[in-house]
Design a protein around this motif. Structure first.
Motif, PDB file in Angstrom:
ATOM      1  N   PHE A  66       8.634  37.195  62.717  1.00 46.35           N
ATOM      2  CA  PHE A  66       8.372  37.126  61.275  1.00 46.35           C
ATOM      3  C   PHE A  66       9.583  37.634  60.482  1.00 46.35           C
ATOM      4  O   PHE A  66      10.079  36.958  59.584  1.00 46.35           O
ATOM      5  CB  PHE A  66       7.118  37.952  60.946  1.00 46.35           C
ATOM      6  CG  PHE A  66       6.937  38.245  59.485  1.00 46.35           C
ATOM      7  CD1 PHE A  66       6.449  37.280  58.622  1.00 46.35           C
ATOM      8  CD2 PHE A  66       7.253  39.497  58.973  1.00 46.35           C
ATOM      9  CE1 PHE A  66       6.284  37.551  57.266  1.00 46.35           C
ATOM     10  CE2 PHE A  66       7.089  39.778  57.629  1.00 46.35           C
ATOM     11  CZ  PHE A  66       6.603  38.802  56.774  1.00 46.35           C
ATOM     12  N   ARG A  67      10.062  38.827  60.839  1.00 43.27           N
ATOM     13  CA  ARG A  67      11.221  39.408  60.142  1.00 43.27           C
ATOM     14  C   ARG A  67      12.443  38.511  60.262  1.00 43.27           C
ATOM     15  O   ARG A  67      13.188  38.328  59.301  1.00 43.27           O
ATOM     16  CB  ARG A  67      11.555  40.793  60.703  1.00 43.27           C
ATOM     17  CG  ARG A  67      10.712  41.910  60.159  1.00 43.27           C
ATOM     18  CD  ARG A  67      11.256  43.275  60.565  1.00 43.27           C
ATOM     19  NE  ARG A  67      11.438  43.445  62.004  1.00 43.27           N
ATOM     20  CZ  ARG A  67      10.492  43.814  62.848  1.00 43.27           C
ATOM     21  NH1 ARG A  67       9.283  44.079  62.414  1.00 43.27           N
ATOM     22  NH2 ARG A  67      10.749  43.935  64.138  1.00 43.27           N
ATOM     23  N   SER A  68      12.652  37.977  61.447  1.00 43.14           N
ATOM     24  CA  SER A  68      13.806  37.115  61.688  1.00 43.14           C
ATOM     25  C   SER A  68      13.777  35.887  60.782  1.00 43.14           C
ATOM     26  O   SER A  68      14.800  35.517  60.194  1.00 43.14           O
ATOM     27  CB  SER A  68      13.829  36.689  63.159  1.00 43.14           C
ATOM     28  OG  SER A  68      14.781  35.685  63.376  1.00 43.14           O
ATOM     29  N   ILE A  69      12.621  35.266  60.664  1.00 46.85           N
ATOM     30  CA  ILE A  69      12.512  34.064  59.827  1.00 46.85           C
ATOM     31  C   ILE A  69      12.719  34.414  58.358  1.00 46.85           C
ATOM     32  O   ILE A  69      13.539  33.791  57.670  1.00 46.85           O
ATOM     33  CB  ILE A  69      11.155  33.360  60.031  1.00 46.85           C
ATOM     34  CG1 ILE A  69      11.033  32.818  61.456  1.00 46.85           C
ATOM     35  CG2 ILE A  69      10.978  32.222  59.013  1.00 46.85           C
ATOM     36  CD1 ILE A  69       9.630  32.365  61.824  1.00 46.85           C
ATOM     37  N   VAL A  70      11.986  35.401  57.872  1.00 44.79           N
ATOM     38  CA  VAL A  70      12.065  35.733  56.442  1.00 44.79           C
ATOM     39  C   VAL A  70      13.472  36.184  56.064  1.00 44.79           C
ATOM     40  O   VAL A  70      14.069  35.664  55.113  1.00 44.79           O
ATOM     41  CB  VAL A  70      11.013  36.796  56.052  1.00 44.79           C
ATOM     42  CG1 VAL A  70      11.195  37.233  54.601  1.00 44.79           C
ATOM     43  CG2 VAL A  70       9.603  36.253  56.261  1.00 44.79           C
ATOM     44  N   SER A  71      14.017  37.121  56.809  1.00 46.42           N
ATOM     45  CA  SER A  71      15.355  37.613  56.461  1.00 46.42           C
ATOM     46  C   SER A  71      16.412  36.539  56.696  1.00 46.42           C
ATOM     47  O   SER A  71      17.377  36.435  55.936  1.00 46.42           O
ATOM     48  CB  SER A  71      15.687  38.889  57.229  1.00 46.42           C
ATOM     49  OG  SER A  71      15.698  38.645  58.613  1.00 46.42           O
ATOM     50  N   GLY A  72      16.223  35.721  57.719  1.00 44.42           N
ATOM     51  CA  GLY A  72      17.173  34.642  57.992  1.00 44.42           C
ATOM     52  C   GLY A  72      17.189  33.594  56.900  1.00 44.42           C
ATOM     53  O   GLY A  72      18.258  33.117  56.502  1.00 44.42           O
ATOM     54  N   VAL A  73      16.024  33.225  56.404  1.00 46.07           N
ATOM     55  CA  VAL A  73      15.959  32.248  55.314  1.00 46.07           C
ATOM     56  C   VAL A  73      16.645  32.807  54.072  1.00 46.07           C
ATOM     57  O   VAL A  73      17.431  32.113  53.420  1.00 46.07           O
ATOM     58  CB  VAL A  73      14.501  31.836  55.001  1.00 46.07           C
ATOM     59  CG1 VAL A  73      14.403  31.086  53.678  1.00 46.07           C
ATOM     60  CG2 VAL A  73      13.930  30.991  56.135  1.00 46.07           C
ATOM     61  N   VAL A  74      16.379  34.055  53.760  1.00 52.64           N
ATOM     62  CA  VAL A  74      17.010  34.664  52.582  1.00 52.64           C
ATOM     63  C   VAL A  74      18.531  34.719  52.768  1.00 52.64           C
ATOM     64  O   VAL A  74      19.290  34.339  51.878  1.00 52.64           O
ATOM     65  CB  VAL A  74      16.423  36.069  52.314  1.00 52.64           C
ATOM     66  CG1 VAL A  74      17.218  36.797  51.247  1.00 52.64           C
ATOM     67  CG2 VAL A  74      14.954  35.953  51.918  1.00 52.64           C
ATOM     68  N   ARG A  75      18.959  35.149  53.930  1.00 53.15           N
ATOM     69  CA  ARG A  75      20.391  35.285  54.213  1.00 53.15           C
ATOM     70  C   ARG A  75      21.105  33.931  54.214  1.00 53.15           C
ATOM     71  O   ARG A  75      22.230  33.806  53.736  1.00 53.15           O
ATOM     72  CB  ARG A  75      20.568  35.982  55.565  1.00 53.15           C
ATOM     73  CG  ARG A  75      22.000  36.261  55.966  1.00 53.15           C
ATOM     74  CD  ARG A  75      22.107  36.931  57.334  1.00 53.15           C
ATOM     75  NE  ARG A  75      21.624  36.059  58.402  1.00 53.15           N
ATOM     76  CZ  ARG A  75      20.515  36.265  59.120  1.00 53.15           C
ATOM     77  NH1 ARG A  75      19.767  37.334  58.917  1.00 53.15           N
ATOM     78  NH2 ARG A  75      20.155  35.412  60.060  1.00 53.15           N
ATOM     79  N   GLU A  76      20.451  32.904  54.734  1.00 50.94           N
ATOM     80  CA  GLU A  76      21.085  31.592  54.931  1.00 50.94           C
ATOM     81  C   GLU A  76      20.675  30.541  53.900  1.00 50.94           C
ATOM     82  O   GLU A  76      21.003  29.366  54.067  1.00 50.94           O
ATOM     83  CB  GLU A  76      20.748  31.068  56.338  1.00 50.94           C
ATOM     84  CG  GLU A  76      21.214  31.949  57.468  1.00 50.94           C
ATOM     85  CD  GLU A  76      22.723  31.967  57.628  1.00 50.94           C
ATOM     86  OE1 GLU A  76      23.389  30.993  57.209  1.00 50.94           O
ATOM     87  OE2 GLU A  76      23.236  32.956  58.165  1.00 50.94           O
ATOM     88  N   GLN A  77      19.986  30.936  52.852  1.00 47.70           N
ATOM     89  CA  GLN A  77      19.439  29.949  51.915  1.00 47.70           C
ATOM     90  C   GLN A  77      20.502  29.029  51.321  1.00 47.70           C
ATOM     91  O   GLN A  77      20.262  27.834  51.152  1.00 47.70           O
ATOM     92  CB  GLN A  77      18.653  30.633  50.799  1.00 47.70           C
ATOM     93  CG  GLN A  77      17.887  29.639  49.944  1.00 47.70           C
ATOM     94  CD  GLN A  77      16.907  30.313  49.011  1.00 47.70           C
ATOM     95  OE1 GLN A  77      16.487  31.441  49.238  1.00 47.70           O
ATOM     96  NE2 GLN A  77      16.544  29.621  47.957  1.00 47.70           N
ATOM     97  N   THR A  78      21.684  29.548  51.050  1.00 47.74           N
ATOM     98  CA  THR A  78      22.735  28.691  50.483  1.00 47.74           C
ATOM     99  C   THR A  78      23.225  27.658  51.501  1.00 47.74           C
ATOM    100  O   THR A  78      23.822  26.652  51.120  1.00 47.74           O
ATOM    101  CB  THR A  78      23.937  29.520  49.978  1.00 47.74           C
ATOM    102  OG1 THR A  78      24.456  30.304  51.056  1.00 47.74           O
ATOM    103  CG2 THR A  78      23.528  30.419  48.819  1.00 47.74           C
TER     104      THR A  78
END
Length: 160
Positions: A66-78
């Protein structure tokens, strides 16, 4: 059936599926409410993942997934949004999509990019199922088509 049978831990895949669903919900919450990633992750881990809230019991989820997906999406959104935009039909912009669909596509795209250890078919199927949980119409088909196009572009493979 004995109590011991009832107390078996949930399968990892089920916990990952629950983590994916929770991640989509958290991303939606962040998009709509402007909640920050640290706040939403803390809320979900403390009050939702495997917990009871307002009479509903949430599935036990793999918290690190869960943490990996949420933080990854935020980090990689651009990086994610242009990929998603290029996989949409020419007359559709990512901003035109429902917030839930955007959250599903961002999470699925992140996993396709970041989780090479997970087969594309698993990722696409899981996120299409999540789309079915929220929509009855064309949205699950859209999720399937977009994630499939992204998988072909990024990994050179599609859902089989």
């Amino acid at each position: 059936m004995s109590n011991q049978d009832n107390e078996r831990p949930a399968k990892t895949a089920n916990q990952r599926g629950a983590a994916r669903l929770a991640a989509v919900q958290a991303l939606y919450q962040m998009d709509i409410g402007g909640t920050g990633v640290l706040e939403v992750v803390a809320e979900y881990e403390a009050h939702r993942l495997g917990q009871e809230l307002d009479g509903d019991t949430y599935l036990k989820a793999d918290a690190s997934w869960f943490r990996s997906i949420v933080s990854g999406v935020v980090r990689e959104q651009t990086r994610l949004d242009p990929l998603i935009g290029s996989a949409l039909q020419d007359d559709w912009a990512l901003s035109r999509l429902d917030s839930t669909v955007r959250a599903i596509l961002r999470a699925g795209t992140f996993e396709i990019l970041d989780r090479k250890d997970v087969p594309v078919a698993v990722i696409v199927t899981e996120y299409v199922e999540i789309a079915h949980a929220f929509f009855d119409d064309d949205e699950p088909k859209l999720v399937n088509a977009v994630l499939d196009r992204i998988a072909k572009q990024v990994r050179g493979e599609a859902k089989k």
